[in-house]
Design a protein around this motif. Structure first.
Motif, PDB file in Angstrom:
ATOM      1  N   GLY A  41      12.699 -41.508  13.118  1.00 57.56           N
ATOM      2  CA  GLY A  41      12.602 -40.924  14.453  1.00 57.56           C
ATOM      3  C   GLY A  41      11.312 -40.144  14.612  1.00 57.56           C
ATOM      4  N   LEU A  42      10.861 -39.998  15.821  1.00 52.26           N
ATOM      5  CA  LEU A  42       9.623 -39.272  16.117  1.00 52.26           C
ATOM      6  C   LEU A  42       9.864 -37.772  15.948  1.00 52.26           C
ATOM      7  CD1 LEU A  42       6.690 -39.413  17.161  1.00 52.26           C
ATOM      8  CD2 LEU A  42       7.623 -39.350  19.472  1.00 52.26           C
ATOM      9  N   ASN A  43       9.035 -37.126  15.134  1.00 53.44           N
ATOM     10  CA  ASN A  43       9.201 -35.695  14.872  1.00 53.44           C
ATOM     11  C   ASN A  43       8.667 -34.877  16.049  1.00 53.44           C
ATOM     12  OD1 ASN A  43       8.450 -32.961  13.835  1.00 53.44           O
ATOM     13  ND2 ASN A  43       9.305 -33.785  11.942  1.00 53.44           N
ATOM     14  N   PRO A  44       9.494 -33.983  16.619  1.00 56.05           N
ATOM     15  CA  PRO A  44       9.062 -33.190  17.782  1.00 56.05           C
ATOM     16  C   PRO A  44       7.844 -32.305  17.497  1.00 56.05           C
ATOM     17  CG  PRO A  44      11.417 -32.841  17.324  1.00 56.05           C
ATOM     18  CD  PRO A  44      10.882 -33.727  16.246  1.00 56.05           C
ATOM     19  N   MET A  45       7.689 -31.859  16.256  1.00 57.79           N
ATOM     20  CA  MET A  45       6.513 -31.030  15.942  1.00 57.79           C
ATOM     21  C   MET A  45       5.232 -31.859  15.960  1.00 57.79           C
ATOM     22  SD  MET A  45       7.534 -28.076  13.255  1.00 57.79           S
ATOM     23  CE  MET A  45       8.709 -26.795  13.720  1.00 57.79           C
ATOM     24  N   ALA A  46       5.319 -33.129  15.597  1.00 61.39           N
ATOM     25  CA  ALA A  46       4.158 -34.013  15.695  1.00 61.39           C
ATOM     26  C   ALA A  46       3.753 -34.171  17.159  1.00 61.39           C
ATOM     27  CB  ALA A  46       4.456 -35.370  15.069  1.00 61.39           C
ATOM     28  N   VAL A  47       4.745 -34.351  18.020  1.00 55.17           N
ATOM     29  CA  VAL A  47       4.478 -34.467  19.461  1.00 55.17           C
ATOM     30  C   VAL A  47       3.800 -33.196  19.962  1.00 55.17           C
ATOM     31  CG1 VAL A  47       5.538 -34.719  21.744  1.00 55.17           C
ATOM     32  CG2 VAL A  47       6.411 -36.056  19.809  1.00 55.17           C
ATOM     33  N   LYS A  48       4.309 -32.037  19.539  1.00 52.95           N
ATOM     34  CA  LYS A  48       3.787 -30.748  19.999  1.00 52.95           C
ATOM     35  C   LYS A  48       2.328 -30.541  19.578  1.00 52.95           C
ATOM     36  CE  LYS A  48       4.714 -25.751  19.531  1.00 52.95           C
ATOM     37  NZ  LYS A  48       4.722 -25.372  20.935  1.00 52.95           N
ATOM     38  N   VAL A  49       2.020 -30.781  18.296  1.00 52.95           N
ATOM     39  CA  VAL A  49       0.652 -30.508  17.841  1.00 52.95           C
ATOM     40  C   VAL A  49      -0.345 -31.524  18.396  1.00 52.95           C
ATOM     41  CG1 VAL A  49       1.412 -29.230  15.796  1.00 52.95           C
ATOM     42  CG2 VAL A  49       0.844 -31.674  15.574  1.00 52.95           C
ATOM     43  N   MET A  50       0.101 -32.744  18.670  1.00 57.35           N
ATOM     44  CA  MET A  50      -0.797 -33.714  19.295  1.00 57.35           C
ATOM     45  C   MET A  50      -1.057 -33.326  20.754  1.00 57.35           C
ATOM     46  SD  MET A  50      -1.871 -35.827  17.049  1.00 57.35           S
ATOM     47  CE  MET A  50      -2.503 -37.251  17.963  1.00 57.35           C
ATOM     48  N   ALA A  51      -0.031 -32.816  21.433  1.00 57.80           N
ATOM     49  CA  ALA A  51      -0.208 -32.367  22.823  1.00 57.80           C
ATOM     50  C   ALA A  51      -1.246 -31.247  22.884  1.00 57.80           C
ATOM     51  CB  ALA A  51       1.121 -31.914  23.402  1.00 57.80           C
ATOM     52  N   GLU A  52      -1.316 -30.423  21.837  1.00 59.37           N
ATOM     53  CA  GLU A  52      -2.328 -29.358  21.796  1.00 59.37           C
ATOM     54  C   GLU A  52      -3.746 -29.929  21.803  1.00 59.37           C
ATOM     55  OE1 GLU A  52       0.407 -26.254  19.159  1.00 59.37           O
ATOM     56  OE2 GLU A  52      -1.340 -27.192  18.229  1.00 59.37           O
ATOM     57  N   LYS A  53      -3.888 -31.184  21.374  1.00 59.49           N
ATOM     58  CA  LYS A  53      -5.187 -31.867  21.380  1.00 59.49           C
ATOM     59  C   LYS A  53      -5.357 -32.746  22.616  1.00 59.49           C
ATOM     60  CE  LYS A  53      -7.240 -30.904  17.393  1.00 59.49           C
ATOM     61  NZ  LYS A  53      -8.672 -30.659  17.219  1.00 59.49           N
ATOM     62  N   GLY A  54      -4.370 -32.679  23.520  1.00 61.31           N
ATOM     63  CA  GLY A  54      -4.454 -33.471  24.743  1.00 61.31           C
ATOM     64  C   GLY A  54      -4.039 -34.917  24.567  1.00 61.31           C
ATOM     65  N   ILE A  55      -3.311 -35.212  23.485  1.00 63.68           N
ATOM     66  CA  ILE A  55      -2.867 -36.583  23.221  1.00 63.68           C
ATOM     67  C   ILE A  55      -1.344 -36.612  23.284  1.00 63.68           C
ATOM     68  CG2 ILE A  55      -2.820 -38.462  21.537  1.00 63.68           C
ATOM     69  CD1 ILE A  55      -5.532 -37.376  20.490  1.00 63.68           C
ATOM     70  N   ASP A  56      -0.822 -37.443  24.184  1.00 59.28           N
ATOM     71  CA  ASP A  56       0.619 -37.532  24.398  1.00 59.28           C
ATOM     72  C   ASP A  56       1.190 -38.695  23.588  1.00 59.28           C
ATOM     73  OD1 ASP A  56       3.225 -37.572  25.288  1.00 59.28           O
ATOM     74  OD2 ASP A  56       2.727 -38.160  27.342  1.00 59.28           O
ATOM     75  N   ILE A  57       1.984 -38.358  22.561  1.00 58.75           N
ATOM     76  CA  ILE A  57       2.645 -39.406  21.786  1.00 58.75           C
ATOM     77  C   ILE A  57       4.163 -39.371  22.023  1.00 58.75           C
ATOM     78  CG2 ILE A  57       0.836 -39.520  20.015  1.00 58.75           C
ATOM     79  CD1 ILE A  57       2.817 -37.992  18.130  1.00 58.75           C
ATOM     80  N   SER A  58       4.588 -38.678  23.063  1.00 58.87           N
ATOM     81  CA  SER A  58       6.021 -38.477  23.301  1.00 58.87           C
ATOM     82  C   SER A  58       6.767 -39.779  23.571  1.00 58.87           C
ATOM     83  CB  SER A  58       6.248 -37.491  24.448  1.00 58.87           C
ATOM     84  OG  SER A  58       5.740 -38.013  25.661  1.00 58.87           O
ATOM     85  N   ASP A  59       6.044 -40.838  23.980  1.00 51.57           N
ATOM     86  CA  ASP A  59       6.714 -42.107  24.237  1.00 51.57           C
ATOM     87  C   ASP A  59       6.696 -43.038  23.023  1.00 51.57           C
ATOM     88  OD1 ASP A  59       3.990 -42.620  24.306  1.00 51.57           O
ATOM     89  OD2 ASP A  59       4.130 -44.025  25.986  1.00 51.57           O
ATOM     90  N   HIS A  60       6.107 -42.585  21.907  1.00 53.85           N
ATOM     91  CA  HIS A  60       6.098 -43.397  20.692  1.00 53.85           C
ATOM     92  C   HIS A  60       7.513 -43.484  20.124  1.00 53.85           C
ATOM     93  CE1 HIS A  60       1.576 -42.966  19.471  1.00 53.85           C
ATOM     94  NE2 HIS A  60       1.720 -43.157  20.773  1.00 53.85           N
ATOM     95  N   ARG A  61       7.785 -44.542  19.402  1.00 58.13           N
ATOM     96  CA  ARG A  61       9.078 -44.736  18.746  1.00 58.13           C
ATOM     97  C   ARG A  61       8.850 -45.045  17.274  1.00 58.13           C
ATOM     98  NH1 ARG A  61      10.242 -42.224  22.127  1.00 58.13           N
ATOM     99  NH2 ARG A  61      11.205 -42.684  24.119  1.00 58.13           N
ATOM    100  N   SER A  62       9.754 -44.610  16.451  1.00 61.31           N
ATOM    101  CA  SER A  62       9.717 -44.891  15.018  1.00 61.31           C
ATOM    102  C   SER A  62      10.084 -46.360  14.799  1.00 61.31           C
ATOM    103  CB  SER A  62      10.722 -43.958  14.325  1.00 61.31           C
ATOM    104  OG  SER A  62      10.581 -44.020  12.941  1.00 61.31           O
TER     105      SER A  62
END
Length: 137
Positions: A41-62
């Motif tokens: 599953g996609l780790n929410p902390m990975a989504v959060k730290v990537m968003a800090e760089k302006g990159i949205d990975i929230s729609d990625h799937r494992s």
């Protein structure tokens, strides 16, 4: 079109961040994907730290490794020893690269301490992607 595949154990953190940076840094001249030996599953902390760089990975799937995509890739980048050691055999035409990164999902402590580990791994992946682009262009 060049094709790259990022692999780690669970396709939840490192390979997802690498896929996000590759899409940003390499652009649409590349076909980019990530996968794991397992799906955690996609780790929410990975989504959060990537968003800090302006990159949205929230729609990625494992995802599990796709043998067809794997064998048609120009580059396969493993992001942990487990993926490097257990990756299915690929064609000799595929360039294999190993980036030995710690697993941020194993970080302990407070949320702030865990996020610091995720940020450190994220920043290392970003630098490695910049270096990769500079070496392949």
């Amino acid at each position: 079109m060049m094709q790259i595949y990022f692999l780690c154990t669970g396709n939840s953190c490192r390979s997802q961040m690498a896929e996000g940076f590759a899409q940003e840094i390499l652009g649409d001249q590349w076909q980019i994907a990530s996968a794991g030996l397992e799906t955690h599953g996609l780790n929410p902390m990975a989504v959060k730290v990537m968003a800090e760089k302006g990159i949205d990975i929230s729609d990625h799937r494992s995802k599990l490794i796709d043998p067809d995509y794997l064998n048609h890739s120009d580059y396969v980048v493993t992001l942990c020893g487990d993926a490097r050691d257990r990756c299915p055999v690929v064609s000799a035409d595929v360039v294999k690269i190993h980036w030995p990164l710690i697993d941020p999902a194993q970080a302990t402590g407070t949320d702030a301490e865990k996020l610091a580990v995720f940020r450190a791994v994220r920043d290392e992946i970003e630098q490695r992607m910049i270096d990769f682009k500079n070496q392949t262009v």
